[in-house]
Design a protein around this motif. Structure first.
Motif, mmCIF file in Angstrom:
data_model
loop_
_atom_site.group_PDB
_atom_site.id
_atom_site.type_symbol
_atom_site.label_atom_id
_atom_site.label_comp_id
_atom_site.label_asym_id
_atom_site.label_seq_id
_atom_site.Cartn_x
_atom_site.Cartn_y
_atom_site.Cartn_z
ATOM 1 N N ASP A 148 1.587 0.072 -8.966
ATOM 2 C CA ASP A 148 2.090 0.324 -10.316
ATOM 3 C C ASP A 148 2.357 1.804 -10.548
ATOM 4 O O ASP A 148 3.208 2.168 -11.346
ATOM 5 C CB ASP A 148 1.098 -0.189 -11.363
ATOM 6 N N THR A 149 1.599 2.667 -9.849
ATOM 7 C CA THR A 149 1.757 4.116 -9.993
ATOM 8 C C THR A 149 1.748 4.783 -8.618
ATOM 9 O O THR A 149 1.257 4.196 -7.633
ATOM 10 C CB THR A 149 0.624 4.720 -10.847
ATOM 11 N N ASP A 150 2.255 6.012 -8.559
ATOM 12 C CA ASP A 150 2.281 6.761 -7.297
ATOM 13 C C ASP A 150 0.878 6.988 -6.738
ATOM 14 O O ASP A 150 0.680 6.983 -5.513
ATOM 15 C CB ASP A 150 2.967 8.119 -7.506
ATOM 16 N N VAL A 192 0.813 1.735 1.805
ATOM 17 C CA VAL A 192 0.108 0.603 1.207
ATOM 18 C C VAL A 192 -0.687 1.044 -0.012
ATOM 19 O O VAL A 192 -0.885 2.250 -0.261
ATOM 20 C CB VAL A 192 -0.851 -0.038 2.232
ATOM 21 N N ASN A 193 -1.155 0.051 -0.756
ATOM 22 C CA ASN A 193 -2.036 0.316 -1.882
ATOM 23 C C ASN A 193 -3.390 0.788 -1.357
ATOM 24 O O ASN A 193 -3.894 0.285 -0.352
ATOM 25 C CB ASN A 193 -2.202 -0.966 -2.712
ATOM 26 N N THR A 194 -3.985 1.766 -2.029
ATOM 27 C CA THR A 194 -5.261 2.341 -1.570
ATOM 28 C C THR A 194 -6.365 1.301 -1.454
ATOM 29 O O THR A 194 -7.289 1.466 -0.653
ATOM 30 C CB THR A 194 -5.712 3.462 -2.525
ATOM 31 N N GLN A 243 7.080 12.228 3.718
ATOM 32 C CA GLN A 243 7.561 13.028 2.588
ATOM 33 C C GLN A 243 7.739 12.127 1.366
ATOM 34 O O GLN A 243 8.188 10.992 1.470
ATOM 35 C CB GLN A 243 8.910 13.684 2.934
ATOM 36 N N ASN A 244 7.354 12.663 0.204
ATOM 37 C CA ASN A 244 7.609 11.992 -1.075
ATOM 38 C C ASN A 244 7.022 10.580 -1.115
ATOM 39 O O ASN A 244 7.714 9.606 -1.409
ATOM 40 C CB ASN A 244 9.118 11.945 -1.356
ATOM 41 N N LEU A 245 5.736 10.468 -0.821
ATOM 42 C CA LEU A 245 5.045 9.188 -0.946
ATOM 43 C C LEU A 245 5.011 8.791 -2.414
ATOM 44 O O LEU A 245 4.587 9.564 -3.271
ATOM 45 C CB LEU A 245 3.619 9.310 -0.393
ATOM 46 N N ARG A 246 5.436 7.573 -2.723
ATOM 47 C CA ARG A 246 5.573 7.195 -4.128
ATOM 48 C C ARG A 246 5.545 5.670 -4.289
ATOM 49 O O ARG A 246 5.600 4.925 -3.310
ATOM 50 C CB ARG A 246 6.906 7.718 -4.673
ATOM 51 N N LYS A 293 6.542 -1.042 -5.108
ATOM 52 C CA LYS A 293 6.317 -1.001 -3.675
ATOM 53 C C LYS A 293 6.008 0.430 -3.254
ATOM 54 O O LYS A 293 6.712 1.372 -3.655
ATOM 55 C CB LYS A 293 7.555 -1.483 -2.900
ATOM 56 N N CYS A 294 4.963 0.616 -2.440
ATOM 57 C CA CYS A 294 4.671 1.934 -1.894
ATOM 58 C C CYS A 294 5.706 2.261 -0.821
ATOM 59 O O CYS A 294 5.948 1.453 0.094
ATOM 60 C CB CYS A 294 3.273 1.965 -1.293
#
Length: 207
Positions: A127-129, A145-147, A175-178, A183-184
């Motif tokens: 849902d968020t970076d 992936v999600n943490t 670069q620019n993980l978001r 989707k991650c």
């Protein structure tokens, strides 16, 4: 009193102080209780039975006269155990003297609630970076992936231990993980200098 005898007396006083552990002394059992011995669980009434709790194991009922010995042993051994996170600690529902033996009825373990969250169904969901992270797989391949899912995925990858046999590792930088459209994701940048591609991967992967 000569200086020699004063020094000797001071040493005799200091020895027991140095030997005493910090925080006071703790009772150390002489030997491991033989719980196969019937005397440890013998009883005539329910009141003769007391509960002891071994580390990482189910509670036991023992005779009250043996309680101090058994409980002291388990407490002495407790620091040497590290229980698995997934191991549930069972509770006592009832203790009783049955056929002249102390017995324990354990409470039914409550099954964990099923995880129906989007993160459980899709490891990349976000849902968020801040929810996104990088997991390094075989040959340094990056997954976004999600943490919440990262520890499980890293453990599965580590168990395979394939990295040492990889001759063409992915040396691109993240670069620019978001989080984009739930989707991650990220870009992968090729570094200006690459190591010899035939060199076996022995060092850690770089993100």
């Amino acid at each position: 009193m000569t200086a020699f005898f004063r020094a000797a007396l001071l040493i005799l006083i200091m020895i027991p102080l140095a030997a005493a552990p910090a925080g006071g002394t703790r009772y150390k059992p002489h030997s491991k209780p033989n719980l196969a011995d019937p005397s440890y669980t013998a009883c005539k009434t329910d009141n003769e039975c007391l509960i002891v709790r071994p580390a990482c194991s189910a509670p036991l009922a023992v005779n009250a006269h043996r309680f101090k010995e058994v409980d002291a042993w388990f407490e002495y051994m407790r620091p040497f155990y590290k229980c698995a996170d997934w191991l549930s600690q069972l509770d006592v529902k009832k203790k009783a003297c049955v056929k002249n033996r102390c017995t324990v009825e354990l409470a039914q373990a409550v099954p964990p609630e099923p995880d129906n969250s989007p993160q459980a169904k899709d490891p990349n969901y976000c849902d968020t970076d801040s929810e996104c992270t990088v997991v390094l797989g075989d040959c340094c391949v990056k997954s976004f992936v999600n943490t919440k899912n990262a520890p499980r995925m890293r453990a599965e990858i580590k168990a395979k231990e394939h990295l040492a046999n990889c001759f063409f590792p992915d040396r691109r930088h993240v670069q620019n993980l978001r989080c984009e459209n739930h989707k991650c994701t990220a870009e992968l940048e090729v570094p200006s200098e690459l190591p010899d591609p035939t060199h076996s991967l022995k060092d850690k992967c770089e993100q």
